[in-house]
Design a protein around this motif. Structure first.
Motif, PDB file in Angstrom:
ATOM      1  N   GLY A 194      13.520  29.424  10.848  1.00 61.79           N
ATOM      2  CA  GLY A 194      14.410  28.428  11.432  1.00 61.79           C
ATOM      3  C   GLY A 194      15.791  28.980  11.715  1.00 61.79           C
ATOM      4  N   THR A 195      16.313  29.788  10.811  1.00 63.97           N
ATOM      5  CA  THR A 195      17.638  30.378  11.019  1.00 63.97           C
ATOM      6  C   THR A 195      17.628  31.348  12.189  1.00 63.97           C
ATOM      7  OG1 THR A 195      18.045  30.185   8.643  1.00 63.97           O
ATOM      8  CG2 THR A 195      19.538  31.585   9.894  1.00 63.97           C
ATOM      9  N   PRO A 217      18.871  38.844  14.638  1.00 66.23           N
ATOM     10  CA  PRO A 217      18.070  37.699  14.193  1.00 66.23           C
ATOM     11  C   PRO A 217      16.900  38.095  13.289  1.00 66.23           C
ATOM     12  CG  PRO A 217      18.570  37.512  16.521  1.00 66.23           C
ATOM     13  CD  PRO A 217      18.969  38.888  16.107  1.00 66.23           C
ATOM     14  N   LEU A 218      16.243  39.209  13.615  1.00 67.66           N
ATOM     15  CA  LEU A 218      15.130  39.645  12.790  1.00 67.66           C
ATOM     16  C   LEU A 218      15.613  40.073  11.405  1.00 67.66           C
ATOM     17  CD1 LEU A 218      12.111  40.151  12.641  1.00 67.66           C
ATOM     18  CD2 LEU A 218      12.503  42.464  13.517  1.00 67.66           C
ATOM     19  N   GLY A 219      16.731  40.783  11.389  1.00 68.77           N
ATOM     20  CA  GLY A 219      17.316  41.157  10.099  1.00 68.77           C
ATOM     21  C   GLY A 219      17.718  39.934   9.297  1.00 68.77           C
ATOM     22  N   THR A 220      18.225  38.927   9.998  1.00 67.02           N
ATOM     23  CA  THR A 220      18.585  37.677   9.336  1.00 67.02           C
ATOM     24  C   THR A 220      17.357  37.005   8.728  1.00 67.02           C
ATOM     25  OG1 THR A 220      20.404  37.314  10.890  1.00 67.02           O
ATOM     26  CG2 THR A 220      19.618  35.400   9.663  1.00 67.02           C
ATOM     27  N   ALA A 221      16.272  36.971   9.494  1.00 68.67           N
ATOM     28  CA  ALA A 221      15.051  36.325   9.017  1.00 68.67           C
ATOM     29  C   ALA A 221      14.516  37.026   7.767  1.00 68.67           C
ATOM     30  CB  ALA A 221      13.996  36.322  10.120  1.00 68.67           C
ATOM     31  N   ILE A 222      14.470  38.351   7.805  1.00 69.75           N
ATOM     32  CA  ILE A 222      13.936  39.104   6.669  1.00 69.75           C
ATOM     33  C   ILE A 222      14.839  38.940   5.446  1.00 69.75           C
ATOM     34  CG2 ILE A 222      13.405  41.413   5.801  1.00 69.75           C
ATOM     35  CD1 ILE A 222      12.582  42.159   8.664  1.00 69.75           C
ATOM     36  N   SER A 223      16.158  39.060   5.670  1.00 67.86           N
ATOM     37  CA  SER A 223      17.099  38.935   4.556  1.00 67.86           C
ATOM     38  C   SER A 223      17.037  37.549   3.930  1.00 67.86           C
ATOM     39  CB  SER A 223      18.524  39.216   5.045  1.00 67.86           C
ATOM     40  OG  SER A 223      18.635  40.528   5.563  1.00 67.86           O
ATOM     41  N   LEU A 224      16.994  36.506   4.771  1.00 68.32           N
ATOM     42  CA  LEU A 224      16.931  35.149   4.237  1.00 68.32           C
ATOM     43  C   LEU A 224      15.595  34.870   3.567  1.00 68.32           C
ATOM     44  CD1 LEU A 224      18.739  32.992   6.913  1.00 68.32           C
ATOM     45  CD2 LEU A 224      19.299  33.142   4.502  1.00 68.32           C
ATOM     46  N   PHE A 225      14.517  35.443   4.089  1.00 67.41           N
ATOM     47  CA  PHE A 225      13.210  35.270   3.451  1.00 67.41           C
ATOM     48  C   PHE A 225      13.236  35.822   2.029  1.00 67.41           C
ATOM     49  CE2 PHE A 225       9.102  37.103   2.292  1.00 67.41           C
ATOM     50  CZ  PHE A 225       8.295  35.984   2.345  1.00 67.41           C
ATOM     51  N   ALA A 273      26.609  30.513   4.755  1.00 69.85           N
ATOM     52  CA  ALA A 273      27.298  31.808   4.843  1.00 69.85           C
ATOM     53  C   ALA A 273      26.439  32.823   5.585  1.00 69.85           C
ATOM     54  CB  ALA A 273      27.646  32.306   3.448  1.00 69.85           C
ATOM     55  N   ALA A 274      25.149  32.870   5.274  1.00 72.00           N
ATOM     56  CA  ALA A 274      24.255  33.828   5.933  1.00 72.00           C
ATOM     57  C   ALA A 274      24.100  33.516   7.416  1.00 72.00           C
ATOM     58  CB  ALA A 274      22.889  33.825   5.245  1.00 72.00           C
ATOM     59  N   ALA A 275      23.959  32.231   7.755  1.00 71.44           N
ATOM     60  CA  ALA A 275      23.812  31.854   9.171  1.00 71.44           C
ATOM     61  C   ALA A 275      25.078  32.151   9.954  1.00 71.44           C
ATOM     62  CB  ALA A 275      23.452  30.371   9.271  1.00 71.44           C
TER      63      ALA A 275
END
Length: 227
Positions: A157-158, A178-186, A216-218
């Motif tokens: 979603g993020t 975005p992909l780095g965000t998805a992996i980090s948030l996962f 903060a992450a988003a």
């Protein structure tokens, strides 16, 4: 005439792109919201028994929202030394159920002996905790399965939200942030959420920390995507 048509066409494409960005951002936000709802449900499933009443005199079904007590006898206990720590366990012959083994805390392991009669409290058919002479222990377990679904929803979603807010979906080769965000948030959501559930953080604190960390992450992901 041609210039006017071209101008109108350009405005139409810009409006369409803006609409697509808005829809993508809303979709991402909705997926994240579902993730938080799932986290709240997982929290309730893990910690609801702490304030649940004892079941009445009548036989209670396995899905009733009350704690059913059952006695058991310790038939075996063991300690398994590991590289970093020692794990402890006991085997219990239950009064109204099959014998089973349970990982326990070190202090509880030291308190019981083979033959000790313990009390098991069952929540929705699961042994929620075990008591012996005033000592109580919850068989330690980490809710990885529940948090995996939550982490996937929050991460995906993020990613959609960031791409919608920044418009980076319109070009190729810009999936790294975005992909780095998805992996980090996962990873952060899975491990962090499992920790909060396992340690029974207060609901308000758990939700506040989770929301602040996600915001903060988003925000960081949006800034990085715009650079």
């Amino acid at each position: 005439m041609g210039k006017t048509d071209g101008l109108r066409g350009g405005r139409g494409r810009a409006a369409g792109a803006l609409l697509l960005r808005g829809l993508l951002a809303l979709l991402g936000l909705a997926v994240v919201a579902i993730g938080f709802v799932r986290f709240d449900a997982a929290y309730d499933a893990r910690g609801a028994y702490l304030d649940a009443p004892a079941c009445g005199a009548r036989a209670a079904g396995p899905q009733e929202d009350c704690l059913r007590s059952e006695s058991g006898r310790v038939t075996r206990k063991w300690a398994d030394p590991g590289n970093d720590s020692t794990s402890y366990g006991i085997a219990v012959a239950r009064e109204n159920g099959p014998s089973d083994t349970y990982p326990v805390r070190e202090s509880f392991y030291d308190a019981v002996d083979v033959g000790s009669v313990v009390e098991l409290r069952l929540w929705h058919g699961r042994v929620a905790d075990i008591a012996y002479q005033g000592r109580r222990t919850e068989p330690p377990s980490t809710p990885w399965l529940a948090m995996t679904g939550v982490a996937l929803l929050v991460g995906a979603g993020t990613t959609l939200l960031v791409r919608g807010l920044t418009g980076t979906f319109q070009s190729e080769g810009d999936w790294r942030v975005p992909l780095g965000t998805a992996i980090s948030l996962f990873l952060a959501t899975g491990f962090g959420g499992a920790l909060m559930l396992s340690q029974h953080w207060p609901w308000g604190l758990a939700m506040a920390v989770a929301a602040a960390a996600w915001l903060a992450a988003a925000a960081l992901a949006v800034v990085l995507a715009l650079l």
